[in-house]
Design an enzyme around this catalytic site. Sequence first.
Site, PDB file in Angstrom:
ATOM      1  N   LEU A 364       0.820  -1.212   0.000  1.00 43.47           N
ATOM      2  CA  LEU A 364       0.000   0.000   0.000  1.00 43.47           C
ATOM      3  C   LEU A 364       0.854   1.263   0.000  1.00 43.47           C
ATOM      4  O   LEU A 364       0.435   2.297  -0.491  1.00 43.47           O
ATOM      5  CB  LEU A 364      -0.920   0.013   1.228  1.00 43.47           C
ATOM      6  CG  LEU A 364      -1.990  -1.077   1.298  1.00 43.47           C
ATOM      7  CD1 LEU A 364      -2.717  -1.020   2.628  1.00 43.47           C
ATOM      8  CD2 LEU A 364      -2.987  -0.927   0.152  1.00 43.47           C
ATOM      9  N   PHE A 369       8.720   4.990   8.521  1.00 43.41           N
ATOM     10  CA  PHE A 369       8.506   4.019   9.582  1.00 43.41           C
ATOM     11  C   PHE A 369       8.313   2.601   9.052  1.00 43.41           C
ATOM     12  O   PHE A 369       8.040   1.696   9.810  1.00 43.41           O
ATOM     13  CB  PHE A 369       7.282   4.417  10.413  1.00 43.41           C
ATOM     14  CG  PHE A 369       7.493   5.644  11.234  1.00 43.41           C
ATOM     15  CD1 PHE A 369       8.634   5.779  11.987  1.00 43.41           C
ATOM     16  CD2 PHE A 369       6.565   6.668  11.222  1.00 43.41           C
ATOM     17  CE1 PHE A 369       8.847   6.909  12.748  1.00 43.41           C
ATOM     18  CE2 PHE A 369       6.771   7.806  11.982  1.00 43.41           C
ATOM     19  CZ  PHE A 369       7.921   7.926  12.739  1.00 43.41           C
ATOM     20  N   GLY A 370       8.407   2.359   7.748  1.00 40.37           N
ATOM     21  CA  GLY A 370       8.291   1.005   7.248  1.00 40.37           C
ATOM     22  C   GLY A 370       7.321   0.906   6.085  1.00 40.37           C
ATOM     23  O   GLY A 370       6.823   1.909   5.571  1.00 40.37           O
ATOM     24  N   VAL A 372       3.775  -0.817   4.301  1.00 38.86           N
ATOM     25  CA  VAL A 372       2.432  -1.230   4.699  1.00 38.86           C
ATOM     26  C   VAL A 372       1.837  -2.098   3.596  1.00 38.86           C
ATOM     27  O   VAL A 372       1.896  -1.743   2.410  1.00 38.86           O
ATOM     28  CB  VAL A 372       1.521  -0.011   4.956  1.00 38.86           C
ATOM     29  CG1 VAL A 372       0.158  -0.466   5.454  1.00 38.86           C
ATOM     30  CG2 VAL A 372       2.161   0.928   5.974  1.00 38.86           C
ATOM     31  N   LYS A 387       1.828  -3.362   8.872  1.00 31.86           N
ATOM     32  CA  LYS A 387       3.004  -2.500   8.732  1.00 31.86           C
ATOM     33  C   LYS A 387       4.229  -3.248   9.240  1.00 31.86           C
ATOM     34  O   LYS A 387       4.251  -3.764  10.357  1.00 31.86           O
ATOM     35  CB  LYS A 387       2.811  -1.210   9.528  1.00 31.86           C
ATOM     36  CG  LYS A 387       4.068  -0.346   9.592  1.00 31.86           C
ATOM     37  CD  LYS A 387       3.770   1.075   9.989  1.00 31.86           C
ATOM     38  CE  LYS A 387       3.149   1.821   8.831  1.00 31.86           C
ATOM     39  NZ  LYS A 387       3.136   3.276   9.048  1.00 31.86           N
ATOM     40  N   ASP A 483       2.850  12.649  15.675  1.00 36.23           N
ATOM     41  CA  ASP A 483       3.111  12.726  14.223  1.00 36.23           C
ATOM     42  C   ASP A 483       1.813  12.965  13.459  1.00 36.23           C
ATOM     43  O   ASP A 483       1.485  12.234  12.531  1.00 36.23           O
ATOM     44  CB  ASP A 483       3.806  11.449  13.740  1.00 36.23           C
ATOM     45  CG  ASP A 483       4.585  11.677  12.448  1.00 36.23           C
ATOM     46  OD1 ASP A 483       4.834  12.859  12.117  1.00 36.23           O
ATOM     47  OD2 ASP A 483       4.948  10.697  11.793  1.00 36.23           O
TER      48      ASP A 483
END
Length: 678
Positions: A364, A369-370, A372, A387, A483
């Site tokens: 996606l 942060f990685g 998904v 995630k 965030d």
Amino acid sequence: MPLQTFHLATLLLLLVAPAGRCADAAAAGGDGAQFVYNGFKGANLTLDGAATMTPNGLLMLTNGTIQMKGHAFHPSPLPFRDAAARNATAARSFSTTFVFAIFGQYVDLSSHGLAFFVGSDRSVLSAALPGQFLGLLDTTDNSNRSAHVFAVEFDTLFNADFRDINSNHVGVDVDSLVSFNASDAGYYDDATGEFRNLSLISRKAMQVWVDYDGAATQVTVTMAPVGLARPKKPLLQTTVDLSGVVKDTAYVGFTSATGVLFSRHFVLGWSFALDGPAPALNISSLPALPPAGPKPRSKVLEIVLPVASATLVLAAGIAIYAIVRRRIKYAEVREDWETAFGPHRFSYRDLFHATKGFGDKQLLGAGGFGSVYRGVLRKSNTEVAVKKVSHESKQGMKEFVAEVASMGRLRHRNLVQLLGYCRRKGELLLVYDYMPNGSLDKYLYDRSKGTLGWPQRFHIIRGVASGLLYLHEDWEQVVIHRDVKASNVLLDAEMNGRLGDFGLARLYDHGTDVHTTHVVGTMGYLAPELGHTGKATPATDVFAFGAFLLEVTCGRRPIEQDEQGNHTVLVDWITDRWHRGLIIDAADTMIPDGFSPDEVSLVLKLGLLCSHPLSNARPTMRQVMQYLDGDMVLPDLSPEYFGFTAMERMYSRKFTKNTMPCVSSTSMGVVSDISGGR
């Protein structure tokens, strides 16, 4: 004489009435306060939620669906106060016995348990939550006097919030899920006096006796394997005065719930009586439970097995090789301290298959942060977003997983639901509800997605504000998101804005110094005080929300860089137009069908107010909601109130290596220190 004959005939009918699958006898006192169900085939019970009756007469409170609750209760309220008694305000004595069994998803791990309850108001049950709330209450308050609920819970999961003693216990609850008194599930052997443990998730039937003595205000709970006579020594006995709990009338019944794991909760038989012992159940007439294990092996198979032994040896070798390869492929990191978070843990195998091996077609998006991935859990057919985040240090992981479990209890329509996690070597996976319409920033900057109209943007703004208000003030603890930005706002099927990724910045805080002053967040959304203190507060979230308001209204990023390398700060750009009386011109020119100038002016001015360089000059999220709803008038502030000089200082400040260790080359770079505090 005719009246006596009628009474005698009635008595004979009751005596010869079948005590088979379902019998419902009137109370000796004539007020309908005694009944017995030897199975529930054709029983007149009120059911809601997932509760149902199987064809063979089992009462099934939950059917294996996750995050569900089920209730079953006697259809009419019973008179729990005797108006003719000397003390008419005292709750009447009662007695009940029932047989139940819990079939968990796994032999040694279950979802949540079930409870017998006496409740004065059915609306309390209808508003109750599933999961650890057992479908009984909707709050973790230690004492909710307005609930008017008494319950005996049979809990199969440890929950520290409710001060559970372990993951296999029986508790007496009064207007709260914090048990008034509790004990390990089991019984005392009449012959030896020794305590025998009973596993509530053993998939075996067990019988329970609950008695309340109104005169002594004492509750007694006893249990034993089904078929064993009632033990002489009760499991637990405690003093509870139900006079202030139940009203004149009350409902009696059962409730159960599931969480992220599914279970099936069965009741096989039930009897109840006021002012006397509950009628005995006919154990031989109770319906059969589903098979608890595999079917017996056939005789043919027993003959064939010796002949095929050589083939099996070869097959076993191949299987061992395949298993070793599979274990390496699906290997996870599990430690003893994770037992308490079992309900929030997903297996890597399930997530691997759900995302089709984390294939590129399921991707996606990817960010600081990685990555998904979209997936569908096979067993529940639930769409999820998974995630994947890298992690190499064990320091802080226990605290982070505890936060994941805590975040999993957040419930708000404008928050993306965090369902659980999975750990592998060097990798952490977080599982969320899937949002079919993706992230908001795609609609602001990728015109191929289509452009959002102003009513849609305002609806999303208000939704995110409501979610932040819940995190800051309305949940049991204060949650600082850290965030808030358009890329972390996801859109569900109805285009409602849902704030996601809360708490993810903590993943990178592997250090042990909780007083460190390192910054975590995204450039353009960072409050100026973070560069000095590194301490996140609700006010720093409000600052980021202010940048979000301006971003959504103007369709521009908080900090933009042109081809010559010059930076434009959105706050300064809007403030300049406000100085010149042209603030409406700052609105996104691509908004279709126009917009409300008053609403756009309100949102832009509110965005500037939230972005004030002084934290104590920013509004709270509750005040933000009041401004957006029109319940409070925005202060009539002059542009000079915001101080151009302060704004310039805020964005031109030279962050040192200690305060800004990692900044992306893009204007929306993520600041993510891997040694920061929690």
